[in-house]
Design a protein around this motif. Structure first.
Motif, PDB file in Angstrom:
ATOM      1  N   THR A 192      44.028 -78.685  28.540  1.00 59.47           N
ATOM      2  CA  THR A 192      45.122 -77.883  28.869  1.00 59.47           C
ATOM      3  C   THR A 192      46.329 -78.622  28.336  1.00 59.47           C
ATOM      4  O   THR A 192      47.444 -77.947  27.784  1.00 59.47           O
ATOM      5  CB  THR A 192      45.250 -77.526  30.182  1.00 59.47           C
ATOM      6  N   GLY A 193      46.390 -80.183  28.729  1.00 60.07           N
ATOM      7  CA  GLY A 193      47.550 -80.771  28.454  1.00 60.07           C
ATOM      8  C   GLY A 193      48.088 -80.803  27.055  1.00 60.07           C
ATOM      9  O   GLY A 193      49.014 -80.734  26.345  1.00 60.07           O
ATOM     10  N   PHE A 194      46.855 -81.028  26.229  1.00 58.53           N
ATOM     11  CA  PHE A 194      47.273 -80.917  24.785  1.00 58.53           C
ATOM     12  C   PHE A 194      47.711 -79.688  24.078  1.00 58.53           C
ATOM     13  O   PHE A 194      48.293 -79.502  23.166  1.00 58.53           O
ATOM     14  CB  PHE A 194      45.811 -81.313  24.040  1.00 58.53           C
ATOM     15  N   ARG A 195      47.268 -78.531  24.713  1.00 57.98           N
ATOM     16  CA  ARG A 195      47.566 -77.210  24.355  1.00 57.98           C
ATOM     17  C   ARG A 195      49.140 -77.017  24.913  1.00 57.98           C
ATOM     18  O   ARG A 195      49.963 -76.449  24.066  1.00 57.98           O
ATOM     19  CB  ARG A 195      46.862 -76.157  25.205  1.00 57.98           C
ATOM     20  N   GLN A 196      49.631 -77.660  26.075  1.00 59.63           N
ATOM     21  CA  GLN A 196      50.991 -77.479  26.427  1.00 59.63           C
ATOM     22  C   GLN A 196      51.827 -78.409  25.333  1.00 59.63           C
ATOM     23  O   GLN A 196      52.927 -77.760  25.163  1.00 59.63           O
ATOM     24  CB  GLN A 196      51.202 -77.961  27.729  1.00 59.63           C
ATOM     25  N   ALA A 197      51.365 -79.549  25.105  1.00 60.34           N
ATOM     26  CA  ALA A 197      52.013 -80.389  24.353  1.00 60.34           C
ATOM     27  C   ALA A 197      52.117 -79.791  22.831  1.00 60.34           C
ATOM     28  O   ALA A 197      53.496 -79.919  22.300  1.00 60.34           O
ATOM     29  CB  ALA A 197      51.420 -81.894  24.073  1.00 60.34           C
ATOM     30  N   ASP A 198      51.163 -79.222  22.299  1.00 57.49           N
ATOM     31  CA  ASP A 198      51.255 -78.358  20.978  1.00 57.49           C
ATOM     32  C   ASP A 198      52.591 -77.170  21.285  1.00 57.49           C
ATOM     33  O   ASP A 198      53.249 -77.173  20.381  1.00 57.49           O
ATOM     34  CB  ASP A 198      50.127 -77.518  20.812  1.00 57.49           C
ATOM     35  N   ALA A 199      52.289 -76.651  22.409  1.00 60.55           N
ATOM     36  CA  ALA A 199      53.371 -75.500  22.686  1.00 60.55           C
ATOM     37  C   ALA A 199      54.859 -75.870  22.648  1.00 60.55           C
ATOM     38  O   ALA A 199      55.649 -75.598  22.009  1.00 60.55           O
ATOM     39  CB  ALA A 199      53.022 -74.827  23.929  1.00 60.55           C
ATOM     40  N   ALA A 200      54.803 -77.026  23.337  1.00 63.63           N
ATOM     41  CA  ALA A 200      56.123 -77.841  23.302  1.00 63.63           C
ATOM     42  C   ALA A 200      56.866 -78.277  21.970  1.00 63.63           C
ATOM     43  O   ALA A 200      57.861 -78.239  21.426  1.00 63.63           O
ATOM     44  CB  ALA A 200      56.418 -79.122  24.278  1.00 63.63           C
ATOM     45  N   GLY A 201      55.675 -78.718  21.327  1.00 65.23           N
ATOM     46  CA  GLY A 201      56.085 -79.301  19.914  1.00 65.23           C
ATOM     47  C   GLY A 201      56.558 -78.035  19.000  1.00 65.23           C
ATOM     48  O   GLY A 201      57.242 -78.141  18.246  1.00 65.23           O
ATOM     49  N   VAL A 202      55.796 -77.041  19.097  1.00 69.13           N
ATOM     50  CA  VAL A 202      56.518 -75.728  18.386  1.00 69.13           C
ATOM     51  C   VAL A 202      57.783 -75.232  18.673  1.00 69.13           C
ATOM     52  O   VAL A 202      58.575 -75.136  17.833  1.00 69.13           O
ATOM     53  CB  VAL A 202      55.180 -74.643  18.495  1.00 69.13           C
ATOM     54  N   PHE A 203      57.886 -75.556  20.055  1.00 74.82           N
ATOM     55  CA  PHE A 203      59.227 -75.004  20.688  1.00 74.82           C
ATOM     56  C   PHE A 203      60.238 -75.781  20.028  1.00 74.82           C
ATOM     57  O   PHE A 203      61.478 -75.095  19.957  1.00 74.82           O
ATOM     58  CB  PHE A 203      59.226 -75.080  22.242  1.00 74.82           C
ATOM     59  N   ALA A 228      51.943 -89.675  28.714  1.00 77.11           N
ATOM     60  CA  ALA A 228      53.241 -89.337  27.896  1.00 77.11           C
ATOM     61  C   ALA A 228      53.109 -89.635  26.467  1.00 77.11           C
ATOM     62  O   ALA A 228      53.682 -89.018  25.571  1.00 77.11           O
ATOM     63  CB  ALA A 228      54.260 -90.097  28.660  1.00 77.11           C
ATOM     64  N   LYS A 229      52.333 -90.832  26.180  1.00 78.12           N
ATOM     65  CA  LYS A 229      52.248 -91.176  24.938  1.00 78.12           C
ATOM     66  C   LYS A 229      51.903 -90.043  23.862  1.00 78.12           C
ATOM     67  O   LYS A 229      52.410 -89.780  22.470  1.00 78.12           O
ATOM     68  CB  LYS A 229      51.554 -92.492  24.561  1.00 78.12           C
ATOM     69  N   GLN A 230      50.701 -89.467  24.379  1.00 80.43           N
ATOM     70  CA  GLN A 230      50.064 -88.400  23.500  1.00 80.43           C
ATOM     71  C   GLN A 230      50.888 -87.178  23.666  1.00 80.43           C
ATOM     72  O   GLN A 230      50.878 -86.426  22.307  1.00 80.43           O
ATOM     73  CB  GLN A 230      48.685 -88.182  24.312  1.00 80.43           C
ATOM     74  N   THR A 231      51.637 -87.043  24.563  1.00 77.24           N
ATOM     75  CA  THR A 231      52.635 -85.776  24.605  1.00 77.24           C
ATOM     76  C   THR A 231      53.806 -85.930  23.630  1.00 77.24           C
ATOM     77  O   THR A 231      54.067 -85.110  22.800  1.00 77.24           O
ATOM     78  CB  THR A 231      53.276 -85.251  25.867  1.00 77.24           C
ATOM     79  N   ALA A 232      54.243 -87.025  23.528  1.00 77.58           N
ATOM     80  CA  ALA A 232      55.401 -87.420  22.626  1.00 77.58           C
ATOM     81  C   ALA A 232      54.924 -87.462  21.143  1.00 77.58           C
ATOM     82  O   ALA A 232      55.515 -86.848  20.285  1.00 77.58           O
ATOM     83  CB  ALA A 232      55.932 -88.685  22.944  1.00 77.58           C
ATOM     84  N   ALA A 233      53.525 -87.923  20.966  1.00 80.42           N
ATOM     85  CA  ALA A 233      53.214 -87.912  19.587  1.00 80.42           C
ATOM     86  C   ALA A 233      52.975 -86.492  19.133  1.00 80.42           C
ATOM     87  O   ALA A 233      53.295 -86.166  17.830  1.00 80.42           O
ATOM     88  CB  ALA A 233      51.938 -88.846  19.362  1.00 80.42           C
ATOM     89  N   THR A 234      52.592 -85.620  19.896  1.00 77.84           N
ATOM     90  CA  THR A 234      52.186 -84.290  19.648  1.00 77.84           C
ATOM     91  C   THR A 234      53.271 -83.578  19.348  1.00 77.84           C
ATOM     92  O   THR A 234      53.529 -82.862  18.305  1.00 77.84           O
ATOM     93  CB  THR A 234      51.311 -83.340  20.845  1.00 77.84           C
ATOM     94  N   ILE A 235      54.417 -83.919  20.003  1.00 74.06           N
ATOM     95  CA  ILE A 235      55.693 -83.010  19.935  1.00 74.06           C
ATOM     96  C   ILE A 235      56.317 -83.317  18.434  1.00 74.06           C
ATOM     97  O   ILE A 235      56.889 -82.745  17.568  1.00 74.06           O
ATOM     98  CB  ILE A 235      56.871 -83.522  20.984  1.00 74.06           C
ATOM     99  N   ILE A 236      56.352 -84.788  18.270  1.00 73.34           N
ATOM    100  CA  ILE A 236      56.955 -85.439  16.923  1.00 73.34           C
ATOM    101  C   ILE A 236      55.892 -84.793  15.750  1.00 73.34           C
ATOM    102  O   ILE A 236      56.533 -84.496  14.503  1.00 73.34           O
ATOM    103  CB  ILE A 236      56.969 -86.937  16.946  1.00 73.34           C
ATOM    104  N   ARG A 237      54.755 -84.648  15.919  1.00 78.63           N
ATOM    105  CA  ARG A 237      53.946 -84.242  14.685  1.00 78.63           C
ATOM    106  C   ARG A 237      54.067 -82.990  14.288  1.00 78.63           C
ATOM    107  O   ARG A 237      53.963 -82.390  13.183  1.00 78.63           O
ATOM    108  CB  ARG A 237      52.373 -84.405  15.208  1.00 78.63           C
ATOM    109  N   LYS A 238      54.469 -81.972  15.508  1.00 79.50           N
ATOM    110  CA  LYS A 238      54.928 -80.570  15.132  1.00 79.50           C
ATOM    111  C   LYS A 238      56.499 -80.515  14.570  1.00 79.50           C
ATOM    112  O   LYS A 238      56.793 -79.341  13.880  1.00 79.50           O
ATOM    113  CB  LYS A 238      54.667 -79.844  16.386  1.00 79.50           C
TER     114      LYS A 238
END
Length: 243
Positions: free
Chosen positions: A11-22, A39-49
């Motif tokens: 769920t956390g990865f899906r939320q991070a993906d959504a934030a990255g698209v946003f 937090a590191k995984q969230t930041a990396a996901t946002i930047i990757r998107k």
């Protein structure tokens, strides 16, 4: 807390993906994250998107860690509330044995924010030097930004006194941290730095913990001669329309 350094759930990865698209159309100049794994995984996901910042270095800082909860870490929230009740106190002001007080968390937040202010001033000074050296640059190195919750560029909100001309942002910094920590940071903005808040914001919204990947947007105007007393405007708080 800090002691249980678990990765994001599915769920956390899906939320991070959504934030990255946003945030995919926002051109960040700097990215800072807590050094805890989630937090590191969230930041990396946002930047990757992101369309502009895929190669931007993420800098990790222990000052952005979640509040330390001592003996309560790794246990259900109900246990923490029971400890507080037994001590005759209430969450979140209660500090479990071995945990951080709210003042200690706020001190970490203050220290990191002052670091960011100094960083932004240095970036602005470098931009001025570059413009002086190359007068035909016309601001091309400054940051134009389209934020997903507005239909316009953000620079009119930063209009200067120079004949009504707009001032583009010198820095646009993404900070990825944690709920309890960010609530303390925002309280520091409001109570100590007199941050201006959206008119529709209620007291309960101000004191609530952000949802996972909630986005808060602040515009900071710095006085080079007194950078520790910035003018802060909160554009949105704990935005979660992407979830």
């Amino acid at each position: 807390g800090q002691g249980v350094d678990e990765p994001l759930s599915d769920t956390g990865f899906r939320q991070a993906d959504a934030a990255g698209v946003f945030l995919s159309n926002v051109k960040f100049t700097h990215v800072f994250s807590s050094d805890l794994l989630r937090a590191k995984q969230t930041a990396a996901t946002i930047i990757r998107k992101n369309k502009f910042c895929k190669d931007l270095e993420i800098k990790y800082d222990a000052r952005l860690r979640e509040r330390k909860y001592g003996v309560a870490e790794g246990r259900p929230l109900t246990d923490l509330k029971a400890m507080a009740k037994a001590a005759g106190e209430q969450c979140p002001s209660f500090t479990p044995p071995g945990g951080e007080t709210l003042n200690e968390v706020r001190e970490r937040a203050r220290d990191f924010f002052e670091f960011l202010c100094q960083l932004a001033v240095e970036v602005g000074q470098k931009e001025q030097e570059m413009h002086s050296a190359a007068s035909n640059s016309l601001g091309t190195s400054e940051v134009q930004l389209v934020f997903p919750w507005t239909n316009h560029y953000s620079e009119p909100e930063l209009s200067s006194d120079n004949g009504g001309a707009s001032k583009l942002l010198d820095a646009n910094i993404l900070v990825v941290s944690h709920g309890a920590y960010m609530r303390n940071w925002i309280d520091y903005f409001v109570s100590h730095l007199k941050c201006t808040l959206p008119t529709a914001l209620t007291k309960s919204q101000l004191s609530s913990v952000s949802p996972n990947t909630g986005v808060s947007h602040f515009i900071i105007k710095l006085d080079n001669e007194n950078i520790l007393k910035p003018e802060i405007n909160c554009v949105c708080l704990n935005q979660d329309s992407h979830l």
